[in-house]
Scaffold this active site. Sequence first.
Site, PDB file in Angstrom:
ATOM      1  N   GLU A 180       3.761  -1.786  -1.000  1.00  0.00           N
ATOM      2  CA  GLU A 180       4.444  -1.307  -2.204  1.00  0.00           C
ATOM      3  C   GLU A 180       5.707  -2.113  -2.462  1.00  0.00           C
ATOM      4  OE1 GLU A 180       4.401   2.947  -3.942  1.00  0.00           O
ATOM      5  OE2 GLU A 180       6.215   2.858  -2.709  1.00  0.00           O
TER       6      GLU A 180
ATOM      7  N   HIS B  96     -13.062  -0.128  19.177  1.00  0.00           N
ATOM      8  CA  HIS B  96     -14.430   0.321  18.969  1.00  0.00           C
ATOM      9  C   HIS B  96     -14.775   0.417  17.484  1.00  0.00           C
ATOM     10  CE1 HIS B  96     -15.029   1.279  23.238  1.00  0.00           C
ATOM     11  NE2 HIS B  96     -13.764   1.639  23.223  1.00  0.00           N
TER      12      HIS B  96
ATOM     13  N   LYS C  77      -0.145   6.463 -13.364  1.00  0.00           N
ATOM     14  CA  LYS C  77       0.349   7.825 -13.575  1.00  0.00           C
ATOM     15  C   LYS C  77       0.274   8.201 -15.052  1.00  0.00           C
ATOM     16  CE  LYS C  77       3.753   7.600  -9.804  1.00  0.00           C
ATOM     17  NZ  LYS C  77       5.210   7.667  -9.494  1.00  0.00           N
TER      18      LYS C  77
END
Length: 547
Positions: free
Chosen positions: A354, A385, A505
């Site tokens: 960000e 793994h 937004k």
Amino acid sequence: MNSDTAWQALEAHAAELQSRHLKDLLADSGRFESLNYAHEGLLLDLSRQRLLPQTVDQLMELAHACDLPGWIEALFQGEAVNNTEQRPALHTALRLPASATLQVAGEDVVPKVHANLARMAQMVDLLHSGQWRGYTGEAIDTVVNIGVGGSDLGPMMACRALDEFEPEQAKSIEVHFVSSMDGSQLAALLEQLNPATTLFIVSSKSFTTMDTLANAATARRWLQEASDLRDEVLVSRHFIAVTASPDKARQWGIPLASQLHFWDWTGGRYSMWSTIGLPIALKIGIENFQQLLAGAHSLDEHFRHAPLQQNLPVLLAMIGIWNINFLDIHAHAILPYDGRLAHLPAYLEQLEMESNGKSVCRDGSASTHRTCPVLWGEVGPNAQHAFYQLLHQGTEPVMCDFVVSARRYTGQRETLQRQHQLALANCLAQARVLALGDAALGADQGSSQPWQRYRGNQPSTVILLDELTPRALGSLIALYEHKVFVQSVIWGINPFDQWGVELGKTMATQLLQVLDSGDHPRASFDQATNGLLAAIGARRKDAGASS
């Protein structure tokens, strides 16, 4: 030397080193001594990076050519380094001691910082002592932090990392975190909680964040359904607002007496040091929270005053510049070998991507350099793994940060100490194999089968803590914060805004209006969005008809 000249010199140097494998570089008996750096209880090992000691010297020439020392001082002096929003970035002020002074716009900000910390300490004491009571008069025993992004990731990461430092008085409070806008986290949690003894912290800088306010509204309705008391009574007893917009919090219903404040110069992803850290202080106690601040401040002082060649954030940042811009590596794995740091990768993903996920320079021009890489990560044993297959035998070059503590479980059961030894062994083994490949086994010990071969030559940094304490965690997070700032200076971008999140937004608000109205066929977006809105409407209509 100007920055263009320094850049060109590094490009030539990288071309010269291109054919050098890490197994050859690590044959130098003095390599570790010349490429490890320390500050207090933190050691930075750069010996497995694909470079020479003189590479570091050339990188520092680039840093000087970009006036990094001047930018560092501007940051600490409270200059408007956040140029697109015309304000300073003063997360470092949040961890200054009370005896310090820092003038910003003619005002010393340190007294206000410590007044807010004192107010937070009072709230923590009320909750720990059982004096903060809910609508039935029972003491609060559960706190739910409602936030998103920096209001969630930082506090949650620190609470999980420092869980074992919980003092006795804090054990009366259970702390939870809720961030998902779909309500799934909160709905499942509320089924387990007692409304009479639950307090909600609504953490939002603007107090307009859609995700956070939706969860807060759900919590409010849950309390209203549990009690016939007036709404203002319920809100005053069961909500705390942590915000830079006190008027908006008061309009929502939370009185000033139940608010904690911070300032617009505190970026969300840099805010855990502020009153946004209330859940941390509740979890580990105010004394340990102060140690967290002290560790960060110690690293601040190191960053501000240490020579660039010995400066840990500068070194970590410039190694990243080397890998990204000169070795063409654009993937970065964060690999803590400590389950307590399970949320560190997610925290750093936001902090770095960000901040530096930008393609426009401070002057508005398009960047001519690659900037922030893609970050991801996982606790090391799980990652072994999962995606280590790609690290060892994939086609993508990846730089890795290993984070581990030298000591853990001191004075505890031998079996626990053994488990820490296992974590250390695996951390060092993976760093070794990533660097050396088959050569880690010694001469002629590798497999002859191509699918079993390890090429190595993947660069990594090992960050070794003496042990994970509140002070050490503060230093570690500040190390990465300042690394981000250094890289932004080299790339010429502003790391303190995040305009890239705003359009989504705005668009979500427009789409919500259409979804709420149910007028899907008349939507006027692009064809793909219109098609999905129509499909959603049709499926809802079919579901309604069948019921």
